[in-house]
Design a protein around this motif. Structure first.
Motif, short mmCIF file in Angstrom:
data_model
loop_
_atom_site.label_atom_id
_atom_site.label_comp_id
_atom_site.label_asym_id
_atom_site.label_seq_id
_atom_site.Cartn_x
_atom_site.Cartn_y
_atom_site.Cartn_z
N ILE A 155 0.91 -1.09 -0.62
CA ILE A 155 0.24 -0.46 0.18
C ILE A 155 0.61 0.90 -0.04
N PHE A 156 1.33 1.31 1.12
CA PHE A 156 3.23 2.00 0.83
C PHE A 156 3.56 2.53 -0.46
N PHE A 157 3.99 2.05 -1.23
CA PHE A 157 4.88 1.67 -2.38
C PHE A 157 3.76 1.65 -3.49
N PHE A 158 2.73 1.77 -3.26
CA PHE A 158 1.68 2.01 -4.53
C PHE A 158 1.44 3.83 -4.70
N LEU A 159 1.48 4.44 -2.70
CA LEU A 159 1.28 5.49 -3.11
C LEU A 159 2.70 6.22 -3.71
N VAL A 160 3.58 5.38 -3.64
CA VAL A 160 5.17 5.86 -4.33
C VAL A 160 4.99 6.43 -5.58
N GLY A 161 4.47 4.90 -6.28
CA GLY A 161 3.57 4.77 -7.54
C GLY A 161 3.01 6.32 -8.22
N LEU A 162 2.08 6.38 -7.38
CA LEU A 162 1.21 7.51 -7.76
C LEU A 162 1.56 8.68 -7.80
N GLU A 163 2.92 8.92 -5.82
CA GLU A 163 3.29 9.94 -6.14
C GLU A 163 4.12 10.73 -7.28
N LEU A 164 5.29 9.34 -7.42
CA LEU A 164 6.12 9.39 -9.06
C LEU A 164 5.71 10.37 -10.21
N LYS A 165 4.28 9.52 -10.51
CA LYS A 165 3.61 10.00 -11.63
C LYS A 165 2.90 11.38 -11.06
N ARG A 166 2.47 11.22 -10.91
CA ARG A 166 2.06 12.54 -10.85
C ARG A 166 3.08 14.24 -10.53
N GLU A 167 4.30 13.62 -10.10
CA GLU A 167 5.21 14.40 -10.09
C GLU A 167 5.73 15.26 -11.26
N PHE A 168 5.99 13.60 -12.42
CA PHE A 168 6.44 13.58 -13.54
C PHE A 168 5.93 13.93 -14.39
N VAL A 169 4.16 13.78 -14.60
CA VAL A 169 2.84 13.87 -15.16
C VAL A 169 2.71 15.68 -15.48
N VAL A 197 4.20 -0.32 -6.89
CA VAL A 197 3.83 0.52 -7.52
C VAL A 197 3.77 0.48 -9.10
N LEU A 198 3.62 -0.97 -9.55
CA LEU A 198 3.39 -0.66 -10.46
C LEU A 198 2.35 -0.68 -11.09
N LEU A 199 0.77 -0.53 -9.86
CA LEU A 199 -0.36 -0.74 -9.88
C LEU A 199 -0.98 0.95 -9.63
N GLY A 200 0.79 1.50 -8.86
CA GLY A 200 0.57 3.27 -8.41
C GLY A 200 0.25 3.97 -10.19
N PHE A 201 1.18 3.29 -10.58
CA PHE A 201 1.82 3.71 -12.24
C PHE A 201 0.63 3.68 -13.55
N ALA A 202 -0.33 2.56 -13.05
CA ALA A 202 -0.85 2.22 -13.88
C ALA A 202 -2.18 3.57 -13.55
N VAL A 203 -2.59 3.87 -12.67
CA VAL A 203 -3.64 4.90 -12.02
C VAL A 203 -3.46 6.05 -12.96
N PRO A 204 -4.53 7.10 -13.77
CA PRO A 204 -4.16 8.22 -14.56
C PRO A 204 -4.14 9.01 -13.52
N VAL A 205 -3.06 9.81 -13.97
CA VAL A 205 -3.43 11.64 -13.20
C VAL A 205 -3.99 12.52 -13.51
N ILE A 206 -4.57 12.86 -14.27
CA ILE A 206 -5.15 13.69 -15.54
C ILE A 206 -6.11 13.23 -15.95
N ARG A 207 -7.52 13.57 -16.12
CA ARG A 207 -8.53 13.51 -16.34
C ARG A 207 -8.86 13.71 -18.29
N SER A 208 -9.22 12.40 -18.72
CA SER A 208 -9.04 12.38 -20.04
C SER A 208 -9.41 13.70 -20.50
N GLN A 209 -9.41 14.31 -21.06
CA GLN A 209 -10.50 15.28 -21.86
C GLN A 209 -9.42 15.66 -23.32
#
Length: 450
Positions: free
Chosen positions: A91-105, A260-272
């Protein structure tokens, strides 16, 4: 020139470790407030575990930690300590994946000019401690497996220290600290996946691609399938995530990699149709809001409770542990190597690019944050177990080194940063001035114009 007027950058130079956008500063502040509570729980859980493991009731602690539960045919008959390390930390690393993707996207780090120095500083803060640990243990090849123990920074523990000393770090330093910790975690999970995976089973690994692929597809298209019915999305995405974790665990790769892989798979921005970082928040923001309290308040403290309980064996046992090359290597690497790697890399790059620091802080502040980054708790404890085996004498000595180094780093950082609190309060006050009352402080508008 008054204290609120920035000095002009040198010709051809630029500003590094800046405040970033106001939206990013608000987001980082919200994250760190949550991590402060988690850090307090983390420290409390570790203290309880240490006291219990060295009390007359120590046997009950180790019996609880080693109690096994789970379905053996799926390779899930694990001890409670292993469930905490493999399951809850996912769960902790899932959030790491989310945060990394958020920062770089969608975050400020999507701009290379803003990301190169803090990322390089984080890499230096990983490489130098690893080298120091290896040098200390060079004469004992069997101990070199622990080289990655002192590579990570525990952001929750670090911000808990900041809360205790009442430090009012400027937003630029807060962003720098979080960037260090997040990149550290990415490097750490890469090291775990590459160097600490054994007996790889290709069958379960290939099968894991099926639920991971379905999870990714549905997460990217969740509004089309689920609309605003988030509960329906959870009923499908959560089982797919658990299936991915189970198969990755069975493959021999550490199961936190699945997080981490599951976190990377989650979209950061809304598809528009407009796309880009201004299209609006995506599913990642919702998941981060829901999962961070679970990670900071439950998962990480429970892991710390089961991992930090080391039987010291009295004063003689403590002295023996601290003089062991494993513990010495970890302490020197975290207390000296972390700040040397982070500060040294930052200084070299800024001089090479003729850049300057943000006006809200000085090099002594970078030094203080670099020392604070020597608090390597959660991920370091995990890597220690992966390096030497849970409950081995080397694992215990490594954990004594981690706990000692984290305490020393916390005290040293407190001594440095607390002397700068007056300057931090001035910077904080400046960051609140909004003379045109448009909801964005003047310093952020000025930085944007620059």
């Amino acid at each position: 020139m008054d204290q609120h007027t920035p000095s002009p950058p040198p010709p051809g130079g630029s500003t590094v470790f800046g405040r970033g956008s106001y939206a990013e500063a608000l987001r980082i502040a919200a994250i760190l407030r949550k991590e402060t509570v988690g850090g307090a729980l983390l420290v409390a859980a570790a203290v309880v575990a240490l006291i219990w493991a060295n009390s007359p009731l120590a046997d009950s602690y180790f019996a609880l930690r080693d109690f096994r539960i789970g379905y053996e045919p799926w390779h899930l008959n694990l001890s409670l300590g292993a469930w905490a390390a493999d399951g809850l930390l996912a769960i902790f690393f899932f959030l790491v994946g989310l945060e990394l993707k958020r920062e770089f996207v969608a975050g400020d780090l999507r701009q290379i000019s803003k990301s190169v120095v803090p990322i390089a500083a984080a890499v230096g803060g990983v490489a130098v401690p690893a080298v120091i640990y290896a040098l200390v243990n060079l004469s004992s090849p069997e101990l070199l497996r622990g080289w990655a123990i002192p590579t990570a920074t525990d952001i929750a523990f670090a911000v808990a220290v900041l809360a205790i000393i009442g430090s009012h770090l400027p937003s630029a330093l807060r962003i720098f600290l979080l960037t260090l910790a997040v990149v550290d975690d990415l490097i750490a999970i890469s090291i775990i996946a590459i160097f600490y995976s054994s007996d790889i089973q290709p069958g379960p690994l290939l099968l894991a691609l099926i639920p991971l692929g379905l999870y990714t597809f549905l997460a990217q298209k969740y509004r089309r399938f689920f609309g605003t019915r988030l509960a329906a999305a959870w009923l499908i995405l959560l089982p797919l995530g658990i299936a991915t974790w189970t198969l990755v665990h069975a493959s021999g790769i550490h199961a936190t990699v699945a997080g981490v892989l599951l976190g990377f798979a989650v979209p950061v921005i809304r598809s528009q149709a407009s796309g880009g970082p201004d299209a609006g928040p995506g599913l990642a923001e919702t998941f981060e809001h829901r999962f961070r309290p679970i990670s900071a308040g439950i998962a990480v403290p429970i892991f710390a409770f089961f991992s930090a309980g080391v039987a010291l064996g009295g004063w003689e046992g403590l002295v023996s542990a601290l003089t062991d090359p494993v513990a010495l290597g970890v302490i020197l690497a975290l207390v000296l190597g972390k700040p040397a790697g982070i500060l040294g890399t930052s200084w070299v790059l800024t001089k090479a690019t003729r850049a300057r620091l943000d006006d809200s802080f000085k090099w002594i502040d970078i030094f203080g944050v670099s020392v604070l980054a020597g608090i390597g708790f959660t991920v370091s404890l995990l890597v220690a177990e992966l390096s030497f085996g849970h409950g081995s004498i080397e694992d215990d000595h490594a954990k004594v080194g981690i706990l000692t180094a984290s305490l020393i780093a916390a005290l040293l950082a407190s001594a440095v940063l607390s002397t700068r609190n007056r300057q931090y309060r001035l910077a904080e006050a400046e960051e609140k001035i909004d003379s045109d009352h448009n909801g964005v402080p003047d310093v952020y508008e000025r930085d944007h114009r620059s």
